[in-house]
Scaffold this active site. Structure first.
Site, PDB file in Angstrom:
ATOM      1  N   ASP A  22       0.823  -1.222   0.000  1.00 52.52           N
ATOM      2  CA  ASP A  22       0.000   0.000   0.000  1.00 52.52           C
ATOM      3  C   ASP A  22       0.855   1.271   0.000  1.00 52.52           C
ATOM      4  OD1 ASP A  22      -2.303   1.459  -0.023  1.00 52.52           O
ATOM      5  OD2 ASP A  22      -2.769   1.160   2.096  1.00 52.52           O
ATOM      6  N   ASN A  70     -10.521  -3.323  -6.555  1.00 50.78           N
ATOM      7  CA  ASN A  70      -9.668  -2.374  -7.297  1.00 50.78           C
ATOM      8  C   ASN A  70     -10.184  -2.045  -8.709  1.00 50.78           C
ATOM      9  OD1 ASN A  70      -6.530  -3.440  -5.790  1.00 50.78           O
ATOM     10  ND2 ASN A  70      -7.831  -1.706  -5.273  1.00 50.78           N
TER      11      ASN A  70
HETATM   12  C1  FPP Z   1      -2.005  -0.103  -3.363  1.00 51.87           C
HETATM   13  O1  FPP Z   1      -1.524   1.233  -3.320  1.00 51.87           O
HETATM   14  C2  FPP Z   1      -1.419  -0.791  -4.529  1.00 51.87           C
HETATM   15  C3  FPP Z   1      -2.145  -1.412  -5.524  1.00 51.87           C
HETATM   16  C4  FPP Z   1      -3.615  -1.454  -5.537  1.00 51.87           C
HETATM   17  C5  FPP Z   1      -1.476  -2.044  -6.692  1.00 51.87           C
HETATM   18  C6  FPP Z   1      -0.235  -2.839  -6.388  1.00 51.87           C
HETATM   19  C7  FPP Z   1       0.379  -3.258  -7.663  1.00 51.87           C
HETATM   20  C8  FPP Z   1       1.709  -3.268  -7.946  1.00 51.87           C
HETATM   21  C9  FPP Z   1       2.759  -2.967  -6.944  1.00 51.87           C
HETATM   22  C10 FPP Z   1       2.186  -3.557  -9.342  1.00 51.87           C
HETATM   23  C11 FPP Z   1       2.156  -4.945  -9.853  1.00 51.87           C
HETATM   24  C12 FPP Z   1       2.548  -6.023  -8.906  1.00 51.87           C
HETATM   25  C13 FPP Z   1       3.463  -7.010  -9.120  1.00 51.87           C
HETATM   26  C14 FPP Z   1       3.498  -8.167  -8.190  1.00 51.87           C
HETATM   27  C15 FPP Z   1       4.470  -6.986 -10.208  1.00 51.87           C
HETATM   28  P1  FPP Z   1      -2.548   2.427  -3.566  1.00 51.87           P
HETATM   29  O2  FPP Z   1      -2.629   2.678  -5.019  1.00 51.87           O
HETATM   30  O3  FPP Z   1      -3.856   2.111  -2.909  1.00 51.87           O
HETATM   31  O4  FPP Z   1      -1.827   3.624  -2.823  1.00 51.87           O
HETATM   32  P2  FPP Z   1      -2.532   4.851  -2.095  1.00 51.87           P
HETATM   33  O5  FPP Z   1      -3.274   4.275  -0.912  1.00 51.87           O
HETATM   34  O6  FPP Z   1      -1.378   5.689  -1.685  1.00 51.87           O
HETATM   35  O7  FPP Z   1      -3.437   5.504  -3.092  1.00 51.87           O
END
Ligand code: FPP
Length: 246
Positions: A22, A70
């Site tokens: 996150d 998501n």
């Molecule tokens: C949460 O941060 C993150 C996600 C929903 C996506 C995670 C995906 C990756 C790291 C890329 C692909 C993964 C792999 C295994 C190669 P957020 O977007 O909710 O952050 P925020 O809370 O700051 O908005």
């Protein structure tokens, strides 16, 4: 204290670590970058942390890459995450055999783009040929803990209807065998960076006795030293599993 010393007398790391990756969006926004740049950096962090876990003897690393919720994000953001996953899977197909890294997916893959599903099948096949003792990364994609439990319950009900199972023989071990995590031990340590302190529908069944570790560090900034801190905090915990201290 969370026991377990390895053969050299050093405290062994948890066998299974789960991470909610996150803070990618906030990391990017703070730098004046699009949110997608945060996911790109987050994918790099995943690569580094997976390598580090393998090197220090963690057996399983399970990460939340894309939840059943998501899909509510903008099309640009969803496509960017899927593109990163594709890039990562393409690389994995070439390197997992050499590096002895098993890859497995949790989640309902049905709505995932066919090209990604084909790649996931390819990595599954490579995983089949690797030793069960090799390090394994589990990537949760279109994953929700409640959805996983529902899918498992449905499959058990189908087996009952087909006469393969009887309702009265269902116990925790049998039910676990219907989950995406079948055959994988529960995570001892669950990490959530970025300051949020909730589970967000991640591994609801498997986290019954996990130790939770929260940090304000955003996922793209989470490095080996941060993982060491989380493991040290885990070792300082007193795990009683509902019992009393001996
Ligand atoms: C949460 O941060 C993150 C996600 C929903 C996506 C995670 C995906 C990756 C790291 C890329 C692909 C993964 C792999 C295994 C190669 P957020 O977007 O909710 O952050 P925020 O809370 O700051 O908005």
């Amino acid at each position: 204290m969370a026991e377990n010393r390895n053969e050299t007398g050093r405290l062994a790391p948890p066998r299974h670590i789960a991470i909610i990756m996150d803070g990618n969006g906030r990391w990017a926004t703070r730098r004046g970058l699009p949110r997608t740049a945060g996911h790109k950096a987050g994918a790099e962090t995943f690569r580094n942390i997976a390598t580090y876990c393998k090197n220090i003897g963690v057996k399983y690393l399970t990460v939340y890459a894309f939840s059943t919720e998501n899909w509510k994000r903008s099309e640009t953001e969803v496509s960017a995450i899927m593109a990163l996953l594709k890039k990562y899977l393409l690389e994995a197909v070439d390197t997992m055999e050499r590096d002895h890294i098993r890859l497995h997916f949790f989640g309902d893959m049905t709505p995932i783009a066919p090209e990604l599903r084909v790649l996931a099948r390819e990595t599954d096949e490579i995983t089949e040929h690797l030793s069960k003792d090799d390090f394994q990364a589990n990537v949760c994609l279109n994953y929700g803990g409640r959805d996983e439990i529902l899918r498992a319950a449905r499959r058990f009900a189908e087996d009952c209807a087909a006469g393969k199972r009887r309702p009265e023989e269902l116990d925790e071990a049998a039910f676990s065998g219907y989950l995406d995590s079948a055959g994988i031990p529960d995570p001892e340590l669950m990490i959530r960076p970025s300051g949020e302190q909730r589970l967000s529908n991640f591994l609801l069944w498997q986290c019954a006795y996990s130790e939770f570790y929260y940090t304000d560090v955003l996922w793209p900034d989470f490095d080996e030293a941060e993982l060491d801190k989380a493991i040290a905090a885990y070792h300082a915990r007193d795990r009683r599993f509902g019992g009393v201290k001996k």
